[in-house]
Design a protein around this motif. Structure first.
Motif, PDB file in Angstrom:
ATOM      1  N   VAL A  12       1.359   3.810  -9.450  1.00 31.61           N
ATOM      2  CA  VAL A  12       1.651   3.024  -8.247  1.00 31.61           C
ATOM      3  C   VAL A  12       2.115   3.971  -7.149  1.00 31.61           C
ATOM      4  O   VAL A  12       3.003   4.804  -7.372  1.00 31.61           O
ATOM      5  N   LEU A  14       3.792   3.948  -3.583  1.00 30.22           N
ATOM      6  CA  LEU A  14       4.519   3.171  -2.582  1.00 30.22           C
ATOM      7  C   LEU A  14       4.559   3.966  -1.287  1.00 30.22           C
ATOM      8  O   LEU A  14       5.286   4.956  -1.172  1.00 30.22           O
ATOM      9  N   THR A  38      -2.702   1.941  -7.787  1.00 26.63           N
ATOM     10  CA  THR A  38      -2.346   0.797  -6.945  1.00 26.63           C
ATOM     11  C   THR A  38      -1.523   1.307  -5.767  1.00 26.63           C
ATOM     12  O   THR A  38      -0.470   1.928  -5.973  1.00 26.63           O
ATOM     13  N   LEU A  40       0.666   0.484  -2.428  1.00 29.94           N
ATOM     14  CA  LEU A  40       1.434  -0.529  -1.715  1.00 29.94           C
ATOM     15  C   LEU A  40       1.767   0.027  -0.335  1.00 29.94           C
ATOM     16  O   LEU A  40       2.584   0.942  -0.211  1.00 29.94           O
ATOM     17  N   ILE A  55      -5.287  -2.035  -3.530  1.00 29.31           N
ATOM     18  CA  ILE A  55      -4.386  -2.015  -2.376  1.00 29.31           C
ATOM     19  C   ILE A  55      -3.632  -3.338  -2.288  1.00 29.31           C
ATOM     20  O   ILE A  55      -4.246  -4.407  -2.186  1.00 29.31           O
ATOM     21  N   ASN A  56      -2.294  -3.240  -2.362  1.00 31.38           N
ATOM     22  CA  ASN A  56      -1.406  -4.400  -2.237  1.00 31.38           C
ATOM     23  C   ASN A  56      -1.763  -5.521  -3.208  1.00 31.38           C
ATOM     24  O   ASN A  56      -1.688  -6.711  -2.875  1.00 31.38           O
ATOM     25  N   THR A  57      -2.157  -5.130  -4.430  1.00 30.39           N
ATOM     26  CA  THR A  57      -2.445  -6.104  -5.481  1.00 30.39           C
ATOM     27  C   THR A  57      -1.236  -6.198  -6.407  1.00 30.39           C
ATOM     28  O   THR A  57      -0.214  -5.545  -6.199  1.00 30.39           O
ATOM     29  N   ASP A  58      -1.335  -7.039  -7.446  1.00 34.55           N
ATOM     30  CA  ASP A  58      -0.255  -7.142  -8.419  1.00 34.55           C
ATOM     31  C   ASP A  58      -0.030  -5.788  -9.101  1.00 34.55           C
ATOM     32  O   ASP A  58      -0.975  -5.017  -9.320  1.00 34.55           O
ATOM     33  N   LEU A  59       1.224  -5.527  -9.461  1.00 36.34           N
ATOM     34  CA  LEU A  59       1.565  -4.259 -10.101  1.00 36.34           C
ATOM     35  C   LEU A  59       1.082  -4.240 -11.546  1.00 36.34           C
ATOM     36  O   LEU A  59       1.039  -5.272 -12.209  1.00 36.34           O
ATOM     37  N   THR A  81      10.947  -4.168  -4.391  1.00 36.89           N
ATOM     38  CA  THR A  81       9.726  -4.739  -4.963  1.00 36.89           C
ATOM     39  C   THR A  81       9.374  -4.105  -6.302  1.00 36.89           C
ATOM     40  O   THR A  81       8.524  -4.633  -7.029  1.00 36.89           O
ATOM     41  N   LEU A  82      10.040  -2.984  -6.640  1.00 37.01           N
ATOM     42  CA  LEU A  82       9.697  -2.244  -7.855  1.00 37.01           C
ATOM     43  C   LEU A  82      10.837  -2.183  -8.865  1.00 37.01           C
ATOM     44  O   LEU A  82      10.711  -1.529  -9.902  1.00 37.01           O
TER      45      LEU A  82
END
Length: 270
Positions: A12, A14, A38, A40, A55-59, A81-82
């Motif tokens: 991920v 960020l 992913t 964010l 892009i900006n999908t569920d983790l 958010t994490l």
């Protein structure tokens, strides 16, 4: 933990500005599947969109790594958010200046594996250098993985303790700006001495780039390289007499600059 874990568990990212994008490019060029990443980011660039990453999908449920690449002033807003990934096996790798391991442990949990890293802007062309240090929850394998990920954009050095991060930030993290300013001032002095602006800039840029390449690749120290190009009582020696003055020259000036950078870094970490 290895790059295979990153491929299967996911990574991920960020924030995906210049530094995040440079790292992402290095990973993708190195064979990391776009589907494993992913991103964010509120305003991803067209380049990021074209890579095929999520892009900006569920983790992912349990990503191997979360790279924190937002500005330190934005971290408190973005990190919540994490927090669900804290205190687990996910490694949080931060490239934000100023924020300490304790800051992250407070936000994510004391048992969260966290690695602080400070890259510099030549990472954008694969010539960066990054210092890393981990907290007590980071295993040797996790630190090795952080090292491997950061090698995508240049050299990596491991610090002995977190206390060294502030000095590293002031030297190599901020250092490219010092060198760019050196090019600016050399070009301005050359123009003042009678060269055209374009020629003065070309000379300054090529001289700094060439000298840096020589310093990095020569078996001789920078001190010896300086001596090699300085004839006694010659032209270079006269210029260095001014630049190396212990009161008004480059050494005390750069020391003050480093100290100012470290003081500001401390303020950002509060």
């Amino acid at each position: 933990m290895s790059m295979d874990d990153v491929k299967t568990r996911g990574l991920v990212l960020l924030g995906c500005g210049k530094m995040g994008s440079a790292m992402l490019k290095g990973w993708l060029d190195g064979g990391l599947p776009a589907s494993s990443v992913t991103v964010l980011a509120p305003r991803p660039s067209e380049w990021v969109k074209a890579t095929g990453v999520n892009i900006n999908t569920d983790l992912p449920d349990n990503p191997a790594v979360v790279l924190l690449a937002v500005k330190p002033q934005k971290m408190a807003e973005a990190l919540p958010t994490l927090t669900s990934l804290g205190n687990g096996s996910t490694v949080f790798l931060s490239v934000a200046a100023g924020l300490t391991l304790a800051n992250y442990e407070e936000m994510l949990g004391a048992d969260t594996p966290i690695v602080r890293a400070m890259p510099n802007t030549p990472a954008a062309v694969g010539r960066g250098i990054t210092g890393i240090v981990g907290n007590a929850a980071v295993s040797a394998a996790q630190l090795d993985l952080a090292d491997t990920l950061l090698q995508a954009v240049g050299q990596v050095v491991r610090l002995e303790n977190e206390g060294q991060m502030r000095a590293l930030t002031a030297v190599s993290g901020c250092g490219p700006a010092y060198v760019f300013h050196l090019i600016e001032t050399m070009a301005a002095a050359g123009e003042k001495a009678g060269l055209s602006a374009d020629l003065a800039l070309q000379l300054a840029r090529a001289t700094v780039a060439g000298a840096g390449h020589l310093a990095e690749n020569s078996e001789e120290t920078p001190t010896q390289l300086r001596i090699n190009v300085t004839s006694p009582n010659g032209v270079t020696a006269e210029a260095l007499r001014v630049l190396m003055d212990e009161k008004d020259g480059f050494p005390p000036l750069l020391d003050r600059a480093i100290q100012a950078a470290m003081a500001r870094d401390a303020e950002l970490g509060q």
